[in-house]
Design an enzyme around this catalytic site. Sequence first.
Site, mmCIF file in Angstrom:
data_model
loop_
_atom_site.group_PDB
_atom_site.id
_atom_site.type_symbol
_atom_site.label_atom_id
_atom_site.label_comp_id
_atom_site.label_asym_id
_atom_site.label_seq_id
_atom_site.Cartn_x
_atom_site.Cartn_y
_atom_site.Cartn_z
ATOM 1 C CB SER A 186 -0.952 0.002 1.184
ATOM 2 O OG SER A 186 -0.214 -0.011 2.389
ATOM 3 C CG HIS A 214 -4.258 -1.734 -1.119
ATOM 4 N ND1 HIS A 214 -4.820 -0.483 -1.173
ATOM 5 C CD2 HIS A 214 -3.836 -1.899 0.157
ATOM 6 C CE1 HIS A 214 -4.723 0.100 0.012
ATOM 7 N NE2 HIS A 214 -4.123 -0.740 0.839
ATOM 8 C CE LYS A 245 -7.276 -1.206 2.377
ATOM 9 N NZ LYS A 245 -6.423 -2.216 2.981
HETATM 10 C C1 LIG Z 1 -6.309 -2.500 4.458
HETATM 11 C C2 LIG Z 1 -5.657 -3.810 4.611
HETATM 12 C C3 LIG Z 1 -6.141 -4.753 5.532
HETATM 13 C C4 LIG Z 1 -7.257 -4.433 6.487
HETATM 14 O O1 LIG Z 1 -8.483 -4.428 5.861
HETATM 15 P P1 LIG Z 1 -9.773 -3.934 6.655
HETATM 16 O O2 LIG Z 1 -10.886 -4.604 5.963
HETATM 17 O O3 LIG Z 1 -9.807 -2.455 6.552
HETATM 18 O O4 LIG Z 1 -9.614 -4.402 8.068
HETATM 19 C C5 LIG Z 1 -5.540 -5.982 5.574
HETATM 20 N N1 LIG Z 1 -4.500 -6.289 4.774
HETATM 21 C C6 LIG Z 1 -3.993 -5.408 3.898
HETATM 22 C C7 LIG Z 1 -2.843 -5.794 3.030
HETATM 23 C C8 LIG Z 1 -4.549 -4.139 3.789
HETATM 24 O O5 LIG Z 1 -4.054 -3.259 2.922
#
Ligand SMILES: *Cc1c(COP(=O)(O)O)cnc(C)c1O
Length: 398
Positions: A186, A214, A245
């Site tokens: 990210s 992502h 996301k």
């Molecule tokens: C954002 C993210 C998460 C967490 O996801 P949520 O549904 O917001 O708890 C987990 N793993 C990765 C790689 C992320 O980028």
Amino acid sequence: MTKTLPQKLQWIEDELQALQESGLYNHIRTLDSPQGAWLVVDGKRVLNFCSNNYLGLANYPRLVQAAKEAIDQYGVGPGAVRTIAGTMSLHVQLEKRLAAFKGVEDAITFQSGFNANLGTIPALVGRGDVIFSDELNHASIIDGSRLSRAQIVRYEHCNPADLEAKLKAHRHEFKRALVVTDGVFSMDGDIAPLDEIYDVTQHYDAILMVDDAHGEGVLGRGGRGIVDHFGLHGKVDIEVGTLSKAFGVVGGVVAGNAKIVEWLRQRGRPFLFSSAMTVPDTAACLAAVDLLEESTDLVDKLWANTRYFKAEMKALGFDTGQSVTPITPIMLGEATLAQEFSRRLFDEGVFAMAIGYPTVPKGKARIRVMISAAHEKADLDQGLAAFAKVGRALGVIA
Ligand SMILES: *Cc1c(COP(=O)(O)O)cnc(C)c1O
């Protein structure tokens, strides 16, 4: 006004003070609008370059309508954990649909992507086992790995050769082995070389898991994710994802072989001991799957916007790093410069966060721009003009 803390908790005040002084204190902005291309932030209308709302679904009419209708039919809350009284037909439908979308046998939802990792990793490995983990993996993978009590061996970021060296050196010392990586990272927007990681992993009797938070709704055909992007169907054992996301709502998902999913329904602790996704969340996610299966328009627009914005930023003279995804870092170097840049952008009506140490290495501070299908070309042009103006004023570009 806040009360002062009793002596035994005084250390918290000291720590907060230290965060303030070192510039690491999180100042959280408050939104008075839905998520979208434009936001009302602290009372001001600004262009949004911050959110993970890749497809603009967070306030998409069909999702909103689906949530409303589901509330009328089912109410709002699940009432209990899934194993007791909380599994609704909506949850079952969503899991079937997500599995079909991903091209796997079955899927299980959790309350978040974070919980999906906390539930999945300890269900797969434990004491006497080993986890090979990319050194830049997400916090939820790190925490899930720690909870499992397995030995953690970190390998160099996106380096299959180093992974192989670590597997060679340590695999034989342990019973079961798990290789785990983020799909898209990210902070830099780079993609794990999952095809090479698979080739290596295959020779060491290790389970392969990817966290595609992502990549879901972004990579692959119509947003089917990183496994689809590399054509690795049936080769990656476990795909973790998030519904917060690109899907625009909230929730986590684990997809794969039906027996693995069945095991998680028996042994995934956040599934067993924490209540399910709520009714409106679940219904909105179902509507998101409908949309993605019907058309690739939003995914296509996301990528068209991404290509345009990156090309224009490069033409202006900005360094956009290693990204090959809609995550667009604008590399600035010093944290103080990145913070000043972000402040001036905000004055120009553009909301884009500065990211510095310890989230990224020292000297690699940046502004991170998140491109979305919610942006129109005029929005991107306005953002580009603001970057050009601030970049020149601060001497970042000529
Ligand atoms: C954002 C993210 C998460 C967490 O996801 P949520 O549904 O917001 O708890 C987990 N793993 C990765 C790689 C992320 O980028």
